[in-house]
Design an enzyme around this catalytic site. Structure first.
Site, PDB file in Angstrom:
ATOM      1  N   SER A 141      -3.632 -22.872 -37.325  1.00 38.76           N
ATOM      2  CA  SER A 141      -5.021 -23.258 -37.597  1.00 38.76           C
ATOM      3  C   SER A 141      -5.881 -22.021 -37.430  1.00 38.76           C
ATOM      4  O   SER A 141      -5.505 -21.084 -36.700  1.00 38.76           O
ATOM      5  CB  SER A 141      -5.466 -24.329 -36.599  1.00 38.76           C
ATOM      6  OG  SER A 141      -6.864 -24.531 -36.670  1.00 38.76           O
ATOM      7  N   TYR A 154      -7.846 -27.602 -27.986  1.00 34.19           N
ATOM      8  CA  TYR A 154      -7.194 -27.408 -29.297  1.00 34.19           C
ATOM      9  C   TYR A 154      -7.094 -25.915 -29.604  1.00 34.19           C
ATOM     10  O   TYR A 154      -6.056 -25.427 -30.055  1.00 34.19           O
ATOM     11  CB  TYR A 154      -7.994 -28.139 -30.369  1.00 34.19           C
ATOM     12  CG  TYR A 154      -7.368 -28.072 -31.753  1.00 34.19           C
ATOM     13  CD1 TYR A 154      -6.105 -28.607 -32.000  1.00 34.19           C
ATOM     14  CD2 TYR A 154      -8.050 -27.477 -32.816  1.00 34.19           C
ATOM     15  CE1 TYR A 154      -5.536 -28.548 -33.270  1.00 34.19           C
ATOM     16  CE2 TYR A 154      -7.490 -27.421 -34.088  1.00 34.19           C
ATOM     17  CZ  TYR A 154      -6.231 -27.958 -34.304  1.00 34.19           C
ATOM     18  OH  TYR A 154      -5.669 -27.899 -35.565  1.00 34.19           O
TER      19      TYR A 154
HETATM   20  C1  8X3 Z   1      -8.361 -27.473 -37.992  1.00 34.46           C
HETATM   21  C2  8X3 Z   1      -9.465 -26.504 -38.049  1.00 34.46           C
HETATM   22  O1  8X3 Z   1     -11.883 -26.051 -37.348  1.00 34.46           O
HETATM   23  O2  8X3 Z   1     -10.983 -28.227 -36.789  1.00 34.46           O
HETATM   24  O3  8X3 Z   1      -7.198 -26.948 -37.490  1.00 34.46           O
HETATM   25  O4  8X3 Z   1     -10.275 -26.279 -35.590  1.00 34.46           O
HETATM   26  S1  8X3 Z   1     -10.691 -26.806 -36.882  1.00 34.46           S
END
Ligand code: 8X3
Length: 256
Positions: A141, A154
């Site tokens: 990502s 994340y």
């Molecule tokens: C997804 C991109 O911007 O939501 O992996 O982190 S974001």
């Protein structure tokens, strides 16, 4: 796409029940791969395998949770051949500031985004090396390459995904295995933001509000199929792909 894929070449795709994983499976099947679809949701991957088989492709489904190491090892033992591993399973939980983030969410994100990739890669690496022309592809990502407020767990997990991928490429030099990282930015899939916000459709929709054309799952799958189908000596180390309206993790053009 003209196929130069050898007969019987097998691509394993994780998280193939929806979004980028399902789109990648479709693209790789069209390119001539026999695809092995894995995800926790058996019905979805079985339906996709049937759809692909009916279209004349070779596709099978294998229900699997990549965070379950014993299950991953059993899966690896069931395969006769693996040429490509697409580590796509992953996801985000919450958009909380670090100060309020739920450690359980952080742990779950590390489990799937980092340890899931580790499990699959460790388990399938002997077969990928034995293929003589293997590919490990990791869908990371843009969150693995920069931070943003609320990204917290994340962002931390995807930085781990990126670090694992870079380290693996260094360690595999001299082996017949490429290591490719695809880092997508804003992709409007049916489930990514819905999962992030606990199934809240309004919060999920806000992520894409006013953005003219977020990437689609198939836009990313196109890059996956392109990198995988390059000649074996060509290793696309890292491909960052965003919609034109998103120039960084924190700068997005929204039309009101
Ligand atoms: C997804 C991109 O911007 O939501 O992996 O982190 S974001």
């Amino acid at each position: 796409m003209t196929s130069t894929v050898a007969q019987g070449s097998t691509a394993v795709v994780t998280g193939a029940s929806s979004g980028i994983g399902a789109a990648a499976a479709r693209r790789l099947a069209a390119a001539g791969y026999r695809v092995v679809l894995t995800a926790r949701r058996a019905e979805r991957i079985e339906a996709l395998a049937e759809e692909l088989s009916a279209a004349g492709h070779a596709a099978v489904a294998y229900p699997l949770d990549v965070t379950d190491r014993a299950a991953v090892d059993a899966f690896a033992g069931s395969l006769e051949r693996v040429d490509v591993l697409v580590n796509n399973a992953g996801g985000a939980l919450g958009l909380d500031p670090v100060a309020q983030g739920d450690p359980a969410d952080w742990r779950a994100m590390y489990e799937v985004n980092v340890l899931g990739v580790l499990h699959m890669t460790q388990a399938l690496l002997p077969a990928l090396i034995a293929s003589g022309a293997g590919t490990v592809l990791v869908v990371s990502s843009t969150a693995g390459h920069g931070t943003y407020e609320g990204g917290g767990g994340y962002v931390a997990a995807k930085h781990g995904t990126h670090a694992l991928t870079e380290t693996l490429r260094l360690e595999l030099v001299g082996e017949p295995v490429r290591v490719i990282e695809i880092a997508p930015g804003m992709v409007a899939t049916e489930e990514f933001s819905l999962n992030r916000f606990g199934g809240d459709p309004e919060r999920a929709a806000q992520v894409y509000a006013g953005v003219a054309q977020p990437l689609t799952a198939d836009d990313v799958a196109d890059t996956i199929a392109w990198t995988v189908t390059r000649p074996q000596h060509v290793n696309v180390d890292l491909l960052v792909v965003r919609p034109r309206a998103q120039v960084s993790n924190t700068k997005v053009h929204r039309e009101s």
